[in-house]
Structures are given as structure tokens and as C-alpha cells.
Design an enzyme around this catalytic site. Structure first.
Site, PDB file in Angstrom:
ATOM      1  N   ASP A 108       0.941  -1.104   0.000  1.00  0.00           N
ATOM      2  CA  ASP A 108       0.113   0.091  -0.041  1.00  0.00           C
ATOM      3  C   ASP A 108       0.877   1.119   0.091  1.00  0.00           C
ATOM      4  O   ASP A 108       2.121   1.008   0.052  1.00  0.00           O
ATOM      5  CB  ASP A 108      -0.812  -0.206   0.996  1.00  0.00           C
ATOM      6  CG  ASP A 108      -2.239   0.714   1.363  1.00  0.00           C
ATOM      7  OD1 ASP A 108      -2.284   1.124   0.226  1.00  0.00           O
ATOM      8  OD2 ASP A 108      -2.938   0.565   2.132  1.00  0.00           O
ATOM      9  N   HIS A 109       0.270   2.423  -0.033  1.00  0.00           N
ATOM     10  CA  HIS A 109       0.827   3.787  -0.012  1.00  0.00           C
ATOM     11  C   HIS A 109       2.421   3.604   0.362  1.00  0.00           C
ATOM     12  O   HIS A 109       2.613   3.254   1.802  1.00  0.00           O
ATOM     13  CB  HIS A 109       0.042   4.842   0.807  1.00  0.00           C
ATOM     14  CG  HIS A 109      -1.167   5.077   0.782  1.00  0.00           C
ATOM     15  ND1 HIS A 109      -1.365   6.137   0.029  1.00  0.00           N
ATOM     16  CD2 HIS A 109      -2.435   4.378   0.918  1.00  0.00           C
ATOM     17  CE1 HIS A 109      -2.793   6.131  -0.229  1.00  0.00           C
ATOM     18  NE2 HIS A 109      -3.369   5.175   0.317  1.00  0.00           N
ATOM     19  N   GLU A 181      -4.475   7.933   7.652  1.00  0.00           N
ATOM     20  CA  GLU A 181      -4.023   6.583   7.730  1.00  0.00           C
ATOM     21  C   GLU A 181      -2.798   6.252   7.803  1.00  0.00           C
ATOM     22  O   GLU A 181      -1.819   6.991   7.317  1.00  0.00           O
ATOM     23  CB  GLU A 181      -4.446   6.024   6.264  1.00  0.00           C
ATOM     24  CG  GLU A 181      -4.495   4.525   6.280  1.00  0.00           C
ATOM     25  CD  GLU A 181      -4.735   3.863   4.775  1.00  0.00           C
ATOM     26  OE1 GLU A 181      -5.678   2.890   4.727  1.00  0.00           O
ATOM     27  OE2 GLU A 181      -4.215   4.113   3.919  1.00  0.00           O
ATOM     28  N   HIS A 225      -9.478   8.493   3.836  1.00  0.00           N
ATOM     29  CA  HIS A 225      -9.284   7.555   4.615  1.00  0.00           C
ATOM     30  C   HIS A 225     -10.103   7.552   5.815  1.00  0.00           C
ATOM     31  O   HIS A 225     -10.243   8.495   6.540  1.00  0.00           O
ATOM     32  CB  HIS A 225      -7.950   7.379   4.927  1.00  0.00           C
ATOM     33  CG  HIS A 225      -6.721   7.071   3.574  1.00  0.00           C
ATOM     34  ND1 HIS A 225      -5.915   7.549   3.372  1.00  0.00           N
ATOM     35  CD2 HIS A 225      -7.111   5.794   2.815  1.00  0.00           C
ATOM     36  CE1 HIS A 225      -5.311   7.121   2.468  1.00  0.00           C
ATOM     37  NE2 HIS A 225      -6.258   5.931   1.889  1.00  0.00           N
ATOM     38  N   HIS A 263      -9.524   4.573  -3.375  1.00  0.00           N
ATOM     39  CA  HIS A 263      -8.970   4.785  -1.917  1.00  0.00           C
ATOM     40  C   HIS A 263     -10.040   5.162  -1.140  1.00  0.00           C
ATOM     41  O   HIS A 263     -10.991   5.816  -1.685  1.00  0.00           O
ATOM     42  CB  HIS A 263      -7.796   5.394  -2.106  1.00  0.00           C
ATOM     43  CG  HIS A 263      -6.527   4.831  -2.460  1.00  0.00           C
ATOM     44  ND1 HIS A 263      -5.278   4.504  -1.520  1.00  0.00           N
ATOM     45  CD2 HIS A 263      -5.967   4.402  -3.653  1.00  0.00           C
ATOM     46  CE1 HIS A 263      -4.501   3.788  -2.107  1.00  0.00           C
ATOM     47  NE2 HIS A 263      -4.907   3.669  -3.480  1.00  0.00           N
ATOM     48  N   ASN A 285      -9.795  -0.216  -2.042  1.00  0.00           N
ATOM     49  CA  ASN A 285      -9.010  -0.542  -0.850  1.00  0.00           C
ATOM     50  C   ASN A 285     -10.178  -0.290   0.263  1.00  0.00           C
ATOM     51  O   ASN A 285     -10.637   0.422   0.320  1.00  0.00           O
ATOM     52  CB  ASN A 285      -8.160   0.594  -0.703  1.00  0.00           C
ATOM     53  CG  ASN A 285      -6.687   0.264  -1.599  1.00  0.00           C
ATOM     54  OD1 ASN A 285      -6.605  -0.476  -2.397  1.00  0.00           O
ATOM     55  ND2 ASN A 285      -5.587   1.326  -1.181  1.00  0.00           N
ATOM     56  N   VAL A 286     -10.110  -1.397   1.035  1.00  0.00           N
ATOM     57  CA  VAL A 286     -10.688  -1.619   2.391  1.00  0.00           C
ATOM     58  C   VAL A 286      -9.946  -2.019   3.561  1.00  0.00           C
ATOM     59  O   VAL A 286      -9.168  -3.169   3.494  1.00  0.00           O
ATOM     60  CB  VAL A 286     -11.838  -2.715   2.115  1.00  0.00           C
ATOM     61  CG1 VAL A 286     -12.819  -2.765   3.271  1.00  0.00           C
ATOM     62  CG2 VAL A 286     -12.739  -2.540   0.721  1.00  0.00           C
TER      63      VAL A 286
HETATM   64 ZN   LIG Z   1      -5.453   4.777   0.462  1.00  0.00          ZN
END
Ligand SMILES: [Zn+2]
Length: 357
Positions: A108-109, A181, A225, A263, A285-286
Site C-alpha cells: 500500500d501507500h 491513515e 481515509h 482509495h 481499498n478496504v
Molecule cells: Zn489509500
């Protein structure tokens, strides 16, 4: 024709990742990417996908990776995040095939300051490639959305050239996902940056498509987020259509040429999700919603069985009754896995990712 006629079960890499996303785009569904932090959560995600006969995306964040390796390890140079991501990848690779579903294994990110984490994962991909002819992961995300567009694209190009040689998919972000997030706080960000412009998406597409077709773009359309009170977040997934139309115009002909990523999907309405998928979203994304789901089963078990959890021996049925079958982690952690399985199935169903094998 189902997904398993196009790609195999287990972790996908190279063109198989694109084939899966192309299939999803053509058939108007998207695949949820669930953040995992342990073998327990990863197994529950795989179990859910198997039960509803669907491909799945399993992803680790930088913080989730560090947790996977163990909070007791130092992470000042991203060493725990690197090791944890590698451990998670090996775990998923070891068990995924047995669940019989195609899996995209993703990180992820990754913001600029976290690039040492990315470098560590990429090194592991190159080493894995040397032995197995494919990378360890399927896909990685670079998130340079806080930098200027020029720098964002330049860094993506630099990494994507290395990644393309291994058959790795790149997800990049342009425009900012609001909210907070994993320690990155974008709650005060300028409003215009929360909505990416079609020209910016096109610039990204132009630069990356010269290297490989295996990439996707997380465009901002008011995403945030986390979960907030209804009304506080204005999602505009209909804006994604503009990006597709703009790119179609430039390319001449090909319908919905862009692979888009959603997202900040937790808490969004079924209508917003549907609009996103119609406009070329192939991955959503979850994290927040599945975190809460994992807690729910454990919370309810502990609350309802509290009289059995205070001592090793002695409960409401008698002072000499043993409580091992209540405090064994395989019992109470399993309750969290069960509620997580239910929530992952719900996410898949919302995105049309059900009975797709
Ligand atoms: Zn994200």
C-alpha cells in the site's frame, strides 16, 4: 468464461495481473484490496475469497508490515517494515494456492519519506526473480501525491523502469486522499488537491505507458481515509469518467483505457461504488471497515464469555471448571476471523466480485 480460465490460482505476477484487471474492467466489477497485519487476517481474507469464488487483493501497509514482523523490532530504517512485508508475502505465497483463488499481492501507500521500505521490498523482488523468474510481490504502490506533479511522475518513472523488468505492477497516486491513515495525516489538505484533473492523469499515463502497460492510477475524487459521519465526505466518482473520456480522446478509440483505483472506500455508499466501477475502477481499498469487523467477533466473544476468561480455572458453571477452551487464542481470535470473513464477502459482493472463478 471465468477468471480461472484466464489466470491460475495463487499469487499472480506479470501480465496475469493485467489480464485479471482487464477481465474485471470488461465485466464491470472491481476487486477489493484488504489490508492484512498477520497470518490470521490474511487467512481470513483468503477464506472469504474461496467461499464466494472470487479473486482477491491482499495488501500490506508500511505500518502493517512492521506489525507483521513484530512490534518488538526497531523500525528506524524501515527494517521491520521490509522484513514484515517479505514475511507476509511468503506466508500468502505458501498458502494461497490451497485456497484455489487468484491473489494479487500488493503493498500500500509509500510516500517519499518511506522509500527505504520500497527499496527493501524491490530488492526482495529482484532476489526472488533471480531464483523463480517472477517477483515476490504482484504489485506495489508509490504515493508521491504530496510532491509536485513533475517530481511524482519522475520518481514513478525511475522505479517503474526497474519494476517492469521483473513484471511488477505499479499503482501510483495523483491528487490527495484526505483523512488520516497509518500515521499520514491529510486532514488539513487544500480542497482542490482532493480532485485530480484529467490532464494530470493523462500526463501520468503518457509517461508510464512508454515503460509498460502494467500500472494503475489512484485518482482523487474527494476520497478520505477512515470513516466519518455521513455528509462530511463528498465523493464524486462520476468525475472518473472525465479521465477515461479525456484519455479515450487522446488515444483515439479504445474504451476506458485507464485502470483506476478507489482509495478511502470504507463507509462509501453502494451507489458511489457502482459509479466508480462503471468508470473503470478495478481495485478498491478496504481497511477501516475490515479492522472494525475483525474486532467485532473478538469483542462479542469476550463480552459474552467474560465469566470464563477471568481465571484459568473456575467459571459460572463451577469453581473447578477449566477455561482452556475459552482462552485458547484459536478460539477467540477465530471469532474475529469469522466476522472478518463476513465483511470481506460483503466488500466483494458490493463490487460485483462474486462467483467469478
Ligand atoms: Zn489509500
Amino acid at each position: 468464461m471465468g477468471v480461472l480460465e484466464i489466470v491460475p490460482a495463487g499469487v499472480l505476477t506479470g501480465d496475469n495481473v493485467r489480464k485479471l484487471f482487464e477481465y474485471a474492467k470488461e465485466n464491470q466489477f472491481a476487486i477489493p484490496a484488504i489490508n492484512v497485519t498477520s497470518s490470521s487476517t490474511a487467512n481470513a481474507v483468503l477464506e472469504a475469497a474461496r467461499d464466494i469464488k472470487a479473486p482477491i487483493i491482499i495488501q500490506v501497509s508500511q505500518g502493517g508490515s512492521a506489525y507483521f514482523a513484530g512490534k518488538g523490532l526497531a523500525n528506524d530504517k524501515q527494517q521491520a517494515s521490509i522484513l514484515g512485508a517479505i514475511a507476509a508475502a511468503h506466508h500468502v505465497r505458501t498458502v494461497a494456492k490451497e485456497y484455489g483463488v487468484p491473489v494479487v499481492l500488493h503493498s500500500d501507500h509509500c510516500a517519499k519519506k518511506l522509500l527505504p521500505w520500497f527499496d527493501g521490498m524491490l530488492k526482495a523482488d529482484e532476489e526472488y526473480f533471480a531464483h523463480h523468474g517472477e517477483p515476490l510481490f504482484s504489485s506495489h504502490m508509490l504515493d508521491l501525491s504530496e510532491e509536485s506533479k513533475e517530481e511524482n511522475i519522475a520518481i514513478c518513472v525511475q522505479y517503474f523502469e526497474r519494476m517492469a523488468k521483473l513484471g511488477l505492477w505499479l499503482e501510483m497516486e495523483i491528487g490527495i486522499t484526505g483523512g488520516e491513515e497509518d500515521g499520514v495525516d491529510n486532514t488539513e489538505v487544500d480542497n482542490a488537491k482532493l480532485y485530480t484533473q484529467p490532464e494530470d492523469i493523462w500526463d501520468v499515463n503518457l509517461a508510464l505507458s512508454k515503460i509498460s502497460p502494467n500500472f494503475s492510477i489512484a485518482a482523487a475524487f474527494g476520497n478520505v481515509h477512515g470513516v466519518y459521519k455521513p455528509g462530511n465526505v463528498k465523493l464524486h466518482p462520476e468525475l472518473l469518467q472525465k479521465h477515461q473520456v479525456y484519455a479515450e480522446g487522446k488515444l483515439g478509440g479504445s474504451k476506458k483505457p485507464l485502470f483506476l483505483v478507489f482509495h478511502g472506500g470504507s463507509g462509501s455508499t453502494k451507489e458511489e461504488i457502482k459509479t466508480g466501477v462503471e468508470n473503470g475502477v478495478v481495485k478498491m481499498n478496504v481497511d477501516t471497515d475490515t479492522q472494525f469487523a475483525y474486532l467485532a467477533g473478538i469483542r462479542d466473544f469476550v463480552t459474552s464469555k467474560i465469566g470464563y476468561l477471568k481465571t484459568q480455572v473456575g467459571n459460572p458453571e463451577g469453581a473447578d471448571k477449566p477455561n482452556k477452551k475459552y482462552y485458547d487464542p484459536r478460539i477467540w481470535v477465530r471469532e474475529g476471523e469469522k466476522t472478518l470473513v463476513v465483511r470481506v464477502k460483503e466488500a466483494c459482493t458490493d463490487l460485483g466480485n462474486i462467483n467469478r472463478l
